[in-house]
Design a protein around this motif. Structure first.
Motif, PDB file in Angstrom:
ATOM      1  N   UNK A  17       0.767  -1.236   0.000  1.00  0.00           N
ATOM      2  CA  UNK A  17       0.000   0.000   0.000  1.00  0.00           C
ATOM      3  C   UNK A  17       0.800   1.288   0.000  1.00  0.00           C
ATOM      4  N   UNK A  18       2.028   1.249  -0.576  1.00  0.00           N
ATOM      5  CA  UNK A  18       2.839   2.472  -0.587  1.00  0.00           C
ATOM      6  C   UNK A  18       3.212   2.902  -2.000  1.00  0.00           C
ATOM      7  N   UNK A  19       2.559   2.327  -2.982  1.00  0.00           N
ATOM      8  CA  UNK A  19       2.978   2.535  -4.369  1.00  0.00           C
ATOM      9  C   UNK A  19       3.037   4.016  -4.760  1.00  0.00           C
ATOM     10  N   UNK A  20       1.983   4.751  -4.539  1.00  0.00           N
ATOM     11  CA  UNK A  20       1.926   6.148  -4.976  1.00  0.00           C
ATOM     12  C   UNK A  20       2.940   7.006  -4.213  1.00  0.00           C
ATOM     13  N   UNK A  21       3.004   6.802  -2.925  1.00  0.00           N
ATOM     14  CA  UNK A  21       3.917   7.580  -2.087  1.00  0.00           C
ATOM     15  C   UNK A  21       5.380   7.334  -2.472  1.00  0.00           C
ATOM     16  N   UNK A  22       5.739   6.074  -2.730  1.00  0.00           N
ATOM     17  CA  UNK A  22       7.125   5.739  -3.052  1.00  0.00           C
ATOM     18  C   UNK A  22       7.474   6.172  -4.472  1.00  0.00           C
ATOM     19  N   UNK A  23       6.509   6.140  -5.374  1.00  0.00           N
ATOM     20  CA  UNK A  23       6.758   6.619  -6.735  1.00  0.00           C
ATOM     21  C   UNK A  23       7.201   8.072  -6.716  1.00  0.00           C
ATOM     22  N   UNK A 218      11.361  -3.319   8.151  1.00  0.00           N
ATOM     23  CA  UNK A 218      10.855  -2.093   7.544  1.00  0.00           C
ATOM     24  C   UNK A 218      12.023  -1.209   7.119  1.00  0.00           C
ATOM     25  N   UNK A 219      12.009  -0.762   5.846  1.00  0.00           N
ATOM     26  CA  UNK A 219      13.096   0.068   5.333  1.00  0.00           C
ATOM     27  C   UNK A 219      12.573   1.262   4.572  1.00  0.00           C
ATOM     28  N   UNK A 220      13.215   1.561   3.439  1.00  0.00           N
ATOM     29  CA  UNK A 220      12.820   2.749   2.680  1.00  0.00           C
ATOM     30  C   UNK A 220      11.615   2.504   1.786  1.00  0.00           C
ATOM     31  N   UNK A 221      11.145   1.257   1.721  1.00  0.00           N
ATOM     32  CA  UNK A 221       9.930   0.868   1.000  1.00  0.00           C
ATOM     33  C   UNK A 221      10.052   0.990  -0.518  1.00  0.00           C
ATOM     34  N   UNK A 222      11.275   1.137  -1.024  1.00  0.00           N
ATOM     35  CA  UNK A 222      11.452   1.090  -2.477  1.00  0.00           C
ATOM     36  C   UNK A 222      11.516  -0.351  -2.970  1.00  0.00           C
ATOM     37  N   UNK A 223      12.023  -1.270  -2.137  1.00  0.00           N
ATOM     38  CA  UNK A 223      12.063  -2.696  -2.437  1.00  0.00           C
ATOM     39  C   UNK A 223      12.869  -3.010  -3.697  1.00  0.00           C
ATOM     40  N   UNK A 224      14.040  -2.392  -3.802  1.00  0.00           N
ATOM     41  CA  UNK A 224      14.902  -2.669  -4.955  1.00  0.00           C
ATOM     42  C   UNK A 224      15.315  -4.137  -4.996  1.00  0.00           C
ATOM     43  N   UNK A 225      15.792  -4.662  -3.867  1.00  0.00           N
ATOM     44  CA  UNK A 225      16.257  -6.052  -3.851  1.00  0.00           C
ATOM     45  C   UNK A 225      15.093  -7.026  -3.944  1.00  0.00           C
TER      46      UNK A 225
END
Length: 308
Positions: A17-23, A218-225
Motif C-alpha cells: 500500500x505504498x505505491x503512490x507515495x514511493x513513486x 521495515x526500510x525505505x519501502x522502495x524494495x529494490x532487492x
C-alpha cells in the motif's frame, strides 16, 4: 513519465500500500548523476561493494578496497574505481564489455551509504569506470557501526564447494552483516543492485529445511532487492568476517514469504521481520584472510527490533 521502478518493485510496493507515495519519492531521489556530496563520500571510503553478473546471468557479490580516494568521481556521471579484483574473486571474470554493475559505498563508522548502478564504460590494468544510470542514497537503518583500520594480512587459501557446508556456516551464524546482489533482466531499464542487510549476530538463520532464513525489516519501502528477487530469484551473497578478513561468496535462490504464508511451526521465529526471504545455498567460495582491514567492536543499530 517513465517510472524509476520496474514491475517487480511496483508489485511489492502495491502489495503493502505504498505505491503512490514511493513513486513520488523515487522520482526525486533516484538520479542519473551523483550529487556533489555523493562524489565526495565515495572518495572517503576504504572499500566498495560490487554486484556483477557472470556469463550465465548469476549475480555475484564482491568487495574491493584501497586507500581512500581509490574510488573517485571525475565527473558527476562517472565513478572510477582504481582497484582490480583478485584472481579468485568472482568479479574478475565479469568485468568485460558493457556489463552492468551495482556499486554500494558504505561508511561503517557513520552508517552512511550511497548506491550507484550502471554500465561498465572502461576497464584497464589499474581499475574500471562505471557510468551512473541510477544514483541514490539509502537510509542507515540496521547498519552496525564499526571503526576500521588497515591491517596487512597474508592471503589465505581458497575453499569452494556447493550447498550447505560447515566450513562457512559458522561465519553466517555469528554475522550481523551481509550483502546481497540481485538483478532486473530488462535489456533497457534493468540492471544490477547490491544492498546491505543487517541485524543482531546470527540474524540469518539456518532453517529445518536446509535454507538460510533472512528477516526483512521495515526500510525505505522502495524494495529494490525484493523487487528483483520477485522476478529473478537468483542472487549472490557476501559475508565478511570482520575479525579474520575472510570473504564468503555464496550463490543462492531466494523465495519471499509473507506473513500469511509463514504459519508453519517449522519456520524460524525472526522477531521484527515484516517478511522472510528463504535462501537455498548453491555454489560458494570462501577466500580466507583477504580483506586488509580490521574493525573495532560494533555499535549496534538503534533500529534493531527489540527482543531480536
Amino acid at each position: 513519465m517513465n517510472s524509476p521502478f520496474h514491475p517487480g518493485e511496483q508489485a511489492i510496493q502495491s502489495r503493502i500500500g505504498v505505491r503512490e507515495q514511493v513513486e513520488s519519492m523515487g522520482s526525486r531521489m533516484i538520479r542519473d548523476h551523483m550529487p556533489e556530496q555523493h562524489r565526495e563520500f565515495f572518495a572517503q571510503l576504504p572499500w566498495m561493494l560490487v554486484g556483477s553478473l557472470d556469463s550465465d546471468g548469476q549475480p555475484q557479490a564482491s568487495v574491493l578496497w584501497g586507500k581512500p580516494g581509490f574510488a573517485h568521481s571525475p565527473e558527476p556521471s562517472l565513478l572510477r574505481i582504481n582497484a582490480r579484483p583478485e584472481a579468485d574473486d568472482p568479479l574478475t571474470a565479469n568485468l568485460h564489455g558493457a556489463v552492468r554493475l551495482g556499486l554500494l559505498g558504505l561508511e561503517l563508522p557513520t552508517r552512511r551509504r550511497n548506491r550507484l548502478n550502471g554500465p561498465l564504460v572502461d576497464s584497464d590494468r589499474e581499475g574500471f569506470t562505471v557510468a551512473a544510470q541510477q544514483s541514490f542514497g539509502n537510509c542507515p537503518k540496521y547498519i552496525q557501526a564499526r571503526d576500521w583500520h588497515w591491517e596487512a594480512r597474508p592471503a589465505g587459501p581458497l575453499e569452494q564447494g556447493n550447498g550447505l557446508d560447515q566450513r562457512w556456516l559458522g561465519l553466517v551464524e555469528r554475522s550481523d552483516t551481509l550483502f546481497i546482489a540481485s538483478q532486473h533482466l530488462d535489456p533497457q531499464t534493468g540492471g544490477v543492485d547490491i544492498s546491505h542487510r543487517g541485524g543482531t549476530p546470527g540474524f540469518a538463520r539456518l532453517g529445518e529445511d536446509g535454507r538460510l532464513w533472512l528477516p526483512d525489516y521495515s526500510g525505505n519501502q522502495m524494495f529494490n532487492t525484493l523487487g528483483n528477487l520477485l522476478l529473478e530469484p537468483r542472487c549472490g551473497l557476501l559475508w565478511v568476517d570482520f575479525n579474520s578478513g575472510d570473504l564468503l561468496h555464496l550463490e543462492a535462490r531466494a523465495e519471499i514469504l509473507w506473513p500469511d504464508q509463514t504459519g508453519s511451526g517449522e519456520l524460524p521465529d525472526l522477531p521484527g521481520a515484516e517478511r522472510l526471504v528463504a535462501l537455498t545455498p548453491g555454489r560458494w567460495r570462501l577466500r580466507r584472510s583477504r580483506l586488509p582491514l580490521s574493525f573495532d567492536s560494533p555499535r549496534p543499530s538503534p533500529f534493531l527490533p527489540q527482543g531480536h
